[in-house]
Enzyme design. Structure first.
Site, PDB file in Angstrom:
ATOM      1  N   ASN A   1       5.131  23.856 -35.266  1.00 32.77           N
ATOM      2  CA  ASN A   1       5.839  23.586 -34.015  1.00 32.77           C
ATOM      3  C   ASN A   1       7.212  24.255 -34.105  1.00 32.77           C
ATOM      4  O   ASN A   1       8.114  23.738 -34.761  1.00 32.77           O
ATOM      5  CB  ASN A   1       5.976  22.067 -33.831  1.00 32.77           C
ATOM      6  CG  ASN A   1       6.820  21.708 -32.621  1.00 32.77           C
ATOM      7  OD1 ASN A   1       7.135  22.557 -31.787  1.00 32.77           O
ATOM      8  ND2 ASN A   1       7.221  20.444 -32.532  1.00 32.77           N
TER       9      ASN A   1
ATOM     10  N   LYS B   1       9.428  24.659 -31.849  1.00 30.66           N
ATOM     11  CA  LYS B   1      10.424  24.055 -30.955  1.00 30.66           C
ATOM     12  C   LYS B   1      11.172  25.166 -30.204  1.00 30.66           C
ATOM     13  O   LYS B   1      10.597  26.221 -29.961  1.00 30.66           O
ATOM     14  CB  LYS B   1      11.362  23.140 -31.744  1.00 30.66           C
ATOM     15  CG  LYS B   1      10.579  22.189 -32.663  1.00 30.66           C
ATOM     16  CD  LYS B   1      11.402  21.074 -33.210  1.00 30.66           C
ATOM     17  CE  LYS B   1      10.570  20.275 -34.194  1.00 30.66           C
ATOM     18  NZ  LYS B   1      11.184  19.046 -34.611  1.00 30.66           N
TER      19      LYS B   1
ATOM     20  N   HIS C   1       5.269  14.673 -27.894  1.00 34.61           N
ATOM     21  CA  HIS C   1       6.161  14.800 -29.060  1.00 34.61           C
ATOM     22  C   HIS C   1       7.359  13.860 -28.866  1.00 34.61           C
ATOM     23  O   HIS C   1       7.863  13.703 -27.755  1.00 34.61           O
ATOM     24  CB  HIS C   1       6.630  16.253 -29.211  1.00 34.61           C
ATOM     25  CG  HIS C   1       7.324  16.490 -30.514  1.00 34.61           C
ATOM     26  ND1 HIS C   1       8.624  16.110 -30.742  1.00 34.61           N
ATOM     27  CD2 HIS C   1       6.880  17.032 -31.676  1.00 34.61           C
ATOM     28  CE1 HIS C   1       8.944  16.422 -31.984  1.00 34.61           C
ATOM     29  NE2 HIS C   1       7.913  16.973 -32.587  1.00 34.61           N
TER      30      HIS C   1
ATOM     31  N   GLU D   1      10.404  14.176 -29.436  1.00 37.06           N
ATOM     32  CA  GLU D   1      11.619  14.770 -28.834  1.00 37.06           C
ATOM     33  C   GLU D   1      11.511  14.768 -27.319  1.00 37.06           C
ATOM     34  O   GLU D   1      12.509  14.585 -26.613  1.00 37.06           O
ATOM     35  CB  GLU D   1      11.832  16.189 -29.391  1.00 37.06           C
ATOM     36  CG  GLU D   1      12.337  16.131 -30.828  1.00 37.06           C
ATOM     37  CD  GLU D   1      12.021  17.361 -31.663  1.00 37.06           C
ATOM     38  OE1 GLU D   1      11.593  18.386 -31.113  1.00 37.06           O
ATOM     39  OE2 GLU D   1      12.208  17.276 -32.898  1.00 37.06           O
TER      40      GLU D   1
ATOM     41  N   GLU E   1       3.548  11.050 -36.571  1.00 38.57           N
ATOM     42  CA  GLU E   1       4.889  11.568 -36.834  1.00 38.57           C
ATOM     43  C   GLU E   1       5.908  10.432 -36.776  1.00 38.57           C
ATOM     44  O   GLU E   1       6.416  10.106 -35.689  1.00 38.57           O
ATOM     45  CB  GLU E   1       5.254  12.630 -35.800  1.00 38.57           C
ATOM     46  CG  GLU E   1       4.368  13.850 -35.822  1.00 38.57           C
ATOM     47  CD  GLU E   1       5.131  15.129 -35.462  1.00 38.57           C
ATOM     48  OE1 GLU E   1       5.069  16.067 -36.240  1.00 38.57           O
ATOM     49  OE2 GLU E   1       5.809  15.149 -34.420  1.00 38.57           O
TER      50      GLU E   1
ATOM     51  N   GLY F   1      12.655  16.039 -39.170  1.00 38.70           N
ATOM     52  CA  GLY F   1      13.876  16.822 -39.390  1.00 38.70           C
ATOM     53  C   GLY F   1      14.912  16.158 -40.282  1.00 38.70           C
ATOM     54  O   GLY F   1      16.053  16.620 -40.353  1.00 38.70           O
TER      55      GLY F   1
ATOM     56  N   SER G   1       9.108  16.307 -41.736  1.00 41.54           N
ATOM     57  CA  SER G   1       9.742  16.849 -42.952  1.00 41.54           C
ATOM     58  C   SER G   1       8.756  17.367 -43.995  1.00 41.54           C
ATOM     59  O   SER G   1       9.064  17.369 -45.184  1.00 41.54           O
ATOM     60  CB  SER G   1      10.690  15.817 -43.574  1.00 41.54           C
ATOM     61  OG  SER G   1      11.797  15.595 -42.726  1.00 41.54           O
TER      62      SER G   1
ATOM     63  N   GLY H   1       7.427  21.244 -38.502  1.00 45.18           N
ATOM     64  CA  GLY H   1       8.514  21.727 -37.644  1.00 45.18           C
ATOM     65  C   GLY H   1       9.350  22.758 -38.374  1.00 45.18           C
ATOM     66  O   GLY H   1       8.954  23.910 -38.530  1.00 45.18           O
ATOM     67  N   GLY H   2      10.489  22.325 -38.864  1.00 45.33           N
ATOM     68  CA  GLY H   2      11.480  23.232 -39.474  1.00 45.33           C
ATOM     69  C   GLY H   2      10.897  24.253 -40.445  1.00 45.33           C
ATOM     70  O   GLY H   2      11.231  25.448 -40.378  1.00 45.33           O
TER      71      GLY H   2
HETATM   72  C1  PEP Z   1       7.962  17.951 -35.640  1.00 46.61           C
HETATM   73  O1  PEP Z   1       8.968  17.901 -34.937  1.00 46.61           O
HETATM   74  O2  PEP Z   1       6.818  17.942 -35.139  1.00 46.61           O
HETATM   75  C2  PEP Z   1       8.134  18.030 -37.086  1.00 46.61           C
HETATM   76  C3  PEP Z   1       7.144  17.690 -37.840  1.00 46.61           C
HETATM   77  O3  PEP Z   1       9.376  18.439 -37.497  1.00 46.61           O
HETATM   78  P1  PEP Z   1       9.886  18.613 -39.012  1.00 46.61           P
HETATM   79  O4  PEP Z   1       8.762  19.189 -39.821  1.00 46.61           O
HETATM   80  O5  PEP Z   1      11.059  19.566 -38.911  1.00 46.61           O
HETATM   81  O6  PEP Z   1      10.286  17.261 -39.490  1.00 46.61           O
END
Ligand code: PEP
Length: 237
Positions: free
Chosen positions: A9, A11, A85, A87, A157, A163, A199, A220-221
């Site tokens: 993802n 973002k 999601h 966010e 999640e 994050g 994360s 994500g990141g």
């Molecule tokens: C996400 O936002 O779907 C996610 C898993 O982010 P991160 O891996 O950065 O925690």
């Protein structure tokens, strides 16, 4: 055992030059699903990646400036859609009614849905994680055609893990993933695939990958940096 799925993802990140560079570095690692900004979907599709939208409109079509419909996403070759999601639930105030409408739109356009559920830190501390997740699952999937349930993947999640660099214990993830599978099975007589997200990175993936009921990862990141994402893809495959 079926193959695990790794979903990135992205973002609201990357410029076009960065996307082109990313695609060139990922040529040998297309065994994943990339969810970039809408703008960049065609670049990934042309480069033969499986792709997902990060969101979809709850409307079918028409005068909804700035929106992108499930029909449009499907028409350009999008395979998946991330729906619900945290966010979007938090910053765009999407509630379960909206999430449910989006799930239905995605399914009716033959997109596979990655439905995100998870608890806040406060809910975890109050011991109401399962109540929260059960409500999200039941509300978000209400009245979806029973035959479409196999096109729905659930992403567990925990919001406090997104994050932050904090990750639940493997046993905690196992317990919630098992709860999600049971809850959906009870309602739909089908056991869904469940991804873990929050994360996940190139350092903890080996440990996370030992959880035997997790069917993949939503990243994500760490998906933004090819070397890190490649390590995750390689570990999981
Ligand atoms: C996400 O936002 O779907 C996610 C898993 O982010 P991160 O891996 O950065 O925690």
């Amino acid at each position: 055992m079926t193959k695990k799925l790794v979903v990135g993802n992205m973002k609201m990140n990357l410029t076009l030059d960065e996307v082109k560079d990313y695609i060139s570095k990922m040529q040998d690692y297309k065994d994943c699903v990339i969810c970039p900004s809408y703008l960049y979907l065609p670049y990934f599709i042309d480069a033969d990646f499986l792709v997902g939208a990060q969101n979809l409109s709850l409307y079918e079509k028409g005068a909804y400036t700035g929106e992108v419909s499930a029909i449009q996403a499907s028409s350009i070759g999008v395979d998946y859609a991330i729906i619900g999601h945290s966010e979007r639930r938090l910053f765009i105030h999407e509630d379960d009614l909206i999430v449910n409408a989006k799930v239905k739109r995605a399914l009716s356009s033959k997109l596979k849905v990655i439905l995100c559920v998870g608890e806040t830190r406060e809910e975890k501390n109050l011991g109401i994680t399962k109540d929260k997740i059960e409500k999200q699952l039941l509300d978000d999937l209400v009245d979806i055609p029973k035959e479409d349930i196999s096109d729905v993947l659930i992403a567990y999640e925990p919001i406090w893990a997104i994050g932050t660099g904090e990750v639940p214990l493997n046993e905690e993830i196992h317990d919630i993933v098992s709860f999600i599978k049971k809850t959906v099975k009870k309602e739909f007589h089908y056991t869904p695939k469940v991804l873990y997200g929050g994360s996940t990175n190139e350092k903890n993936i080996e440990e996370l990958n030992t959880i035997d009921n997790v069917d993949g990862f939503l990243v994500g990141g760490a998906c933004l940096v090819p070397d890190k994402f490649i390590k995750i893809i390689e570990t999981v495959k």
